[in-house]
Motif scaffolding. Sequence first.
Motif, short mmCIF file in Angstrom:
data_model
loop_
_atom_site.label_atom_id
_atom_site.label_comp_id
_atom_site.label_asym_id
_atom_site.label_seq_id
_atom_site.Cartn_x
_atom_site.Cartn_y
_atom_site.Cartn_z
N ILE A 44 4.97 -4.56 11.15
CA ILE A 44 6.28 -4.82 10.55
C ILE A 44 6.30 -4.17 9.18
O ILE A 44 5.32 -4.24 8.43
CB ILE A 44 6.57 -6.33 10.40
CG1 ILE A 44 6.59 -7.03 11.77
CG2 ILE A 44 7.89 -6.57 9.66
CD1 ILE A 44 7.78 -6.69 12.64
N ILE A 45 7.42 -3.55 8.82
CA ILE A 45 7.61 -2.98 7.48
C ILE A 45 8.78 -3.69 6.81
O ILE A 45 9.84 -3.87 7.41
CB ILE A 45 7.90 -1.47 7.54
CG1 ILE A 45 6.67 -0.68 8.00
CG2 ILE A 45 8.40 -0.95 6.19
CD1 ILE A 45 5.57 -0.52 6.98
N TYR A 46 8.56 -4.11 5.54
CA TYR A 46 9.66 -4.54 4.68
C TYR A 46 9.76 -3.51 3.56
O TYR A 46 8.79 -3.26 2.84
CB TYR A 46 9.42 -5.93 4.09
CG TYR A 46 9.91 -7.05 4.97
CD1 TYR A 46 11.22 -7.53 4.85
CD2 TYR A 46 9.09 -7.64 5.92
CE1 TYR A 46 11.69 -8.57 5.65
CE2 TYR A 46 9.55 -8.68 6.72
CZ TYR A 46 10.85 -9.14 6.58
OH TYR A 46 11.31 -10.16 7.38
N TYR B 114 4.47 2.55 9.59
CA TYR B 114 5.16 3.35 8.56
C TYR B 114 5.93 4.52 9.18
O TYR B 114 7.06 4.80 8.77
CB TYR B 114 4.13 3.87 7.55
CG TYR B 114 4.78 4.60 6.39
CD1 TYR B 114 5.19 3.91 5.25
CD2 TYR B 114 4.99 5.98 6.44
CE1 TYR B 114 5.79 4.57 4.20
CE2 TYR B 114 5.59 6.65 5.38
CZ TYR B 114 5.99 5.94 4.27
OH TYR B 114 6.60 6.61 3.23
N ASN B 115 5.34 5.19 10.16
CA ASN B 115 6.04 6.33 10.79
C ASN B 115 7.32 5.88 11.48
O ASN B 115 8.34 6.57 11.44
CB ASN B 115 5.12 7.03 11.79
CG ASN B 115 4.05 7.86 11.11
OD1 ASN B 115 4.12 8.13 9.90
ND2 ASN B 115 3.03 8.26 11.85
N ASP B 116 7.27 4.71 12.14
CA ASP B 116 8.48 4.15 12.77
C ASP B 116 9.53 3.87 11.70
O ASP B 116 10.72 4.16 11.89
CB ASP B 116 8.14 2.86 13.51
CG ASP B 116 7.18 3.08 14.67
OD1 ASP B 116 7.30 4.14 15.32
OD2 ASP B 116 6.32 2.22 14.90
N SER C 37 0.84 -1.20 0.00
CA SER C 37 0.00 0.00 0.00
C SER C 37 0.87 1.24 0.00
O SER C 37 1.98 1.24 0.52
CB SER C 37 -0.92 0.01 1.23
OG SER C 37 -1.75 1.16 1.23
N HIS C 38 0.33 2.32 -0.60
CA HIS C 38 0.96 3.64 -0.54
C HIS C 38 0.14 4.59 0.33
O HIS C 38 0.40 5.79 0.35
CB HIS C 38 1.12 4.22 -1.95
CG HIS C 38 1.98 3.40 -2.85
ND1 HIS C 38 3.32 3.22 -2.65
CD2 HIS C 38 1.67 2.68 -3.97
CE1 HIS C 38 3.82 2.45 -3.59
NE2 HIS C 38 2.85 2.11 -4.41
N ASP C 39 -0.86 4.04 1.02
CA ASP C 39 -1.73 4.83 1.89
C ASP C 39 -1.12 4.84 3.29
O ASP C 39 -1.24 3.89 4.05
CB ASP C 39 -3.13 4.20 1.90
CG ASP C 39 -4.15 5.05 2.65
OD1 ASP C 39 -3.75 5.78 3.58
OD2 ASP C 39 -5.34 4.97 2.32
N ILE C 40 -0.46 5.94 3.64
CA ILE C 40 0.30 6.02 4.89
C ILE C 40 -0.61 5.87 6.11
O ILE C 40 -0.30 5.13 7.05
CB ILE C 40 1.08 7.34 4.96
CG1 ILE C 40 2.15 7.38 3.86
CG2 ILE C 40 1.74 7.51 6.32
CD1 ILE C 40 2.86 8.70 3.74
#
Length: 518
Positions: free
Chosen positions: A228-230, A244-246, A216-219
């Motif tokens: 978790i972010i990859y 996403y902010n982290d 997704s590109h929706d923050i």
Amino acid sequence: MSVLTVQNISHGFGDRAIFQDVSFRLLKGEHVGLIGANGEGKSTFLNIVTGKLTPDEGKVIWSNRVKVGYLDQHTILTPGKTIREVLRDAFKYLFELEEEMLQIGDRMAEADEAELEKLLEDMGDIQNTLESSGFYMIDAKVEEVGNGLGLGAIGFDREVQDLSGGQRTKVLLAKLLLEKPTILLLDEPTNYLDVEHIDWLTRFLQDYENSFVLISHDIEFLNKVVNIIYHVENKELTRYVGNYNDFMRLYEIKKEQQINAFNRQQQEIAKLEDFIARNKARVATRGMANSRQKRLDKIELIEKPREKAKPTFFFKEARTPGRFIFTTKDLVIGYDGPLTKPLNISLERGQKIAIVGCNGLGKSTLLKTLLGFIPSYDGKVEHGDYVIPGYFEQESNYDNDRSALEELWSEFPTFTQFEVRQALALAGLGNDRITSKMKVLSGGEQAKVRLSKLMQRECNVLILDEPTNHLDVEAKEELKKALKDFKGTVLFVCHEPEFYQDWITDVWNVENWSNKII
């Protein structure tokens, strides 16, 4: 416990490398956001893990008895089926169990005592499975999830071949959520969803007990549902804990550390090279120069963080039109039947208006009717003087064999090759993507090609249908800036309030005009 492990994957298309020695693991219960700029390979990664693509190197390992659900927006729905029938297909295995139970009932009439006991046991097991799986509440579940994603407004008895691309995506997503797989793989699920239905999906994913991987590109959406972010960048995949902010906070720190390390190393290399150049010719200092040379040769070079091509959007302005762009007189839009009440609306020069509302109520149809691409169901549209519109269509041809360069050149044959390349580069497309076929570009890259075509024409009113769909975060910000700076009139469909709420002059909500009960 790892439910999915990807080991040392490398993959490319032709001479373009997408991934290089990439590893990934998905733990039970993790909610993962897979992010990165357009064209970095996010959808390609999902195609690799689902087996639709075979990697050039490395392997994908799923744990035993994992049920994977993948939202693939190119899935074909069976013509002739209604939305309700497609959604009920999510419980196909339960209907098959019911059929088996009915067959057991038929066999019991002729069974002997020993066989009857076995049949009764089988029937009891099936009955327990049906009850524990909520089989007798299927229609209620179908309506709950369908209404949560706005399918009720379209109509559960509507045949799927009559649906738009966005509506088909909503049906596929609803069916997938009803299946409740062990692992959900979702590629931009909020595209084509309005705010109300994004909120519903947000709550669903927040409460989802199993694992999912989400592109997704929706923050705002990512911040609410992932832990978790990859991050996909420069053929690498990097794991970050948090939303996403982290990720952004840690990514900026990492990038700054890389730049500092690169600069320090460059200073060290310059000092060594300077010492070697001044001392290698002198007998007395030749040994020290050779020693420095050996040290220089052993240095493992740190790469400077590469800056991605950033889009720059700018819309050319045509002559000033009359006061009214268009006015409608008892306009009713629709195809086989009316979608709206009679509308008496107008768009004035300089206005910037967002069209919002549930999918299926006619937002795209309204734009096409105002432009004269399709006839009105009733009433009429009157255009003002000197109106020169520029139109961005929501969907594109996925089977387009032309390259991005040929796509632009076909509409502007008088351009030189340099001008075509320059126009596409301004939209954020690198040299390797400019010569790639449209059908292998990501959804965001295809949108950038269409925006590039729009930027070559002079216009005084922009008509845009979901322009932010598929665009990465940087591209959305640039598009927002360009629309704010545009001196002409803007009318556009959008489901992201954070994109438009600080610069538009008004909102048109089609739900207020619809004939349907929302």
